[in-house]
Design a protein around this motif. Structure first.
Motif, PDB file in Angstrom:
ATOM      1  N   LEU A 181      27.283  73.385  34.727  1.00 44.50           N
ATOM      2  CA  LEU A 181      27.005  72.060  35.294  1.00 44.50           C
ATOM      3  C   LEU A 181      28.038  71.088  34.772  1.00 44.50           C
ATOM      4  N   TYR A 190      26.662  71.762  30.704  1.00 41.59           N
ATOM      5  CA  TYR A 190      26.088  73.039  30.287  1.00 41.59           C
ATOM      6  C   TYR A 190      27.013  74.178  30.702  1.00 41.59           C
ATOM      7  N   ILE A 231      27.273  71.840  40.216  1.00 35.95           N
ATOM      8  CA  ILE A 231      26.901  73.180  39.770  1.00 35.95           C
ATOM      9  C   ILE A 231      27.831  74.226  40.365  1.00 35.95           C
ATOM     10  N   PHE A 260      18.318  76.894  34.251  1.00 36.57           N
ATOM     11  CA  PHE A 260      17.508  75.671  34.292  1.00 36.57           C
ATOM     12  C   PHE A 260      16.369  75.787  33.279  1.00 36.57           C
ATOM     13  N   TRP A 266      18.564  70.921  36.147  1.00 30.51           N
ATOM     14  CA  TRP A 266      19.902  70.395  36.419  1.00 30.51           C
ATOM     15  C   TRP A 266      19.912  69.436  37.602  1.00 30.51           C
ATOM     16  N   ALA A 269      19.796  66.065  36.218  1.00 32.65           N
ATOM     17  CA  ALA A 269      21.106  65.602  35.755  1.00 32.65           C
ATOM     18  C   ALA A 269      21.955  65.108  36.930  1.00 32.65           C
ATOM     19  N   LYS A 281      21.687  65.503  27.377  1.00 34.53           N
ATOM     20  CA  LYS A 281      21.738  66.960  27.365  1.00 34.53           C
ATOM     21  C   LYS A 281      20.650  67.533  26.470  1.00 34.53           C
TER      22      LYS A 281
END
Length: 306
Positions: A181, A190, A231, A260, A266, A269, A281
């Motif tokens: 991500l 991430y 993503i 996830f 996500w 986010a 985060k």
């Protein structure tokens, strides 16, 4: 917030749906057949032509305008490049944001020959690859899953047309997908490797999150050079001797829900990114296992979309 989702007839959408539902989003779903379970699980289901049909994008633009879509989450390979090419246009015409990387990024990712050249250029270990029938493993330059994949000993070498294909050396080892991500400045939020323990038609049905520093460090190099947003997922094979990166998919992966569940939603986010708000985060949980199973949806003919 009105969000347009696609590919909603696939098994993986069922596992993604619970994460969509955690947010205050009105889900508008589209698919090419009324035999798509997702049409009956979203807030509003719509039938659209296939991407290969000439009227597909006109229909999609009608949906963007009529439904006043705020955000699109493209997940079907065949439409990724066009969604990316139209990002600016759809923002100007319909005030619709498209959660996808820029056109140049998509072009590198969807063409496996260009992906190979990209890996070689930035020093990422990758299987030797050719546009000629030089190696044992044959697969389409543009494709997904296991469709169109052959080994040399399965085909008539003299008759096989290599147009649109690459050949690649066979690699061995454990197969990993790395879910990534990134924010809108291409900073990785991430990077979560997961070992694919079992797959069906190229989709992970059993997996486990793994902390692997080597894989994570190579992924950082890839992300820094590629500059994706949102993503994406990256695939590699690793054994005791080496590691080989093979693909980049500029979209949500079929097994991304494991990442996830091992970190955070996500989609939350992504909402923060579009709202220019701060995303905090979360800590990543490794050694989480995912076992995918089927579920049924029963629909009477009277309730089906036409």
């Amino acid at each position: 917030m009105k969000v347009l989702v696609e590919g909603i007839g696939s098994m993986v959408f069922g596992s993604q749906l619970k994460f969509y539902r955690e947010l205050d989003w009105e889900l508008i779903g589209m698919d090419v057949t009324s035999h798509s379970f997702g049409l009956y699980k979203v807030d509003r289901g719509l039938l659209v032509p296939k991407y290969s049909d000439s009227g597909c994008w006109l229909k999609i633009e009608e949906i963007l305008e009529k439904e006043k879509i705020n955000l699109v989450m493209p997940t079907v390979n065949e439409g990724l490049l066009t969604w990316s090419m139209n990002k600016k246009t759809y923002k100007e015409k319909y005030n619709t944001d498209i959660s996808i990387s820029d056109e140049g990024v998509i072009d590198i990712c969807i063409d496996k020959w260009k992906t190979f050249e990209f890996f070689k250029h930035i020093g990422i270990p990758t299987p030797e690859t050719s546009l000629e029938m030089k190696y044992e493993f044959l697969k389409p330059r543009v494709g997904r899953g296991s469709a169109g994949i052959f080994f040399k000993n399965q085909i008539d070498i003299k008759r096989f047309n290599m147009a649109g294909y690459i050949s690649q050396e066979i690699v061995e080892g454990d197969e990993y997908t790395i879910d990534v991500l990134c924010d809108f400045d291409s900073n990785p939020i991430y990077i979560i490797p997961r070992k694919r323990l079992e797959t069906e038609s190229g989709v992970s049905v059993k997996g486990v999150t793994v902390f692997d520093e080597e894989i994570i460090n190579y992924t950082k190099i890839i992300v820094d050079a590629l500059k994706p947003i949102g993503i994406i997922n990256i695939q590699c094979f690793k054994n005791e001797k080496d590691i080989k990166f093979i693909e980049i998919n500029p979209r949500l992966a079929g097994g991304s829900t494991l990442s996830f569940a091992s970190s955070d939603n996500w989609f939350k986010a992504i909402e923060c990114f579009y709202n220019n708000s701060v995303y905090e985060k979360k800590e990543v949980m490794y050694d989480n296992y995912m076992f995918r199973y089927f579920n049924d949806l029963i629909i009477n003919k009277r309730e089906m979309l036409v």
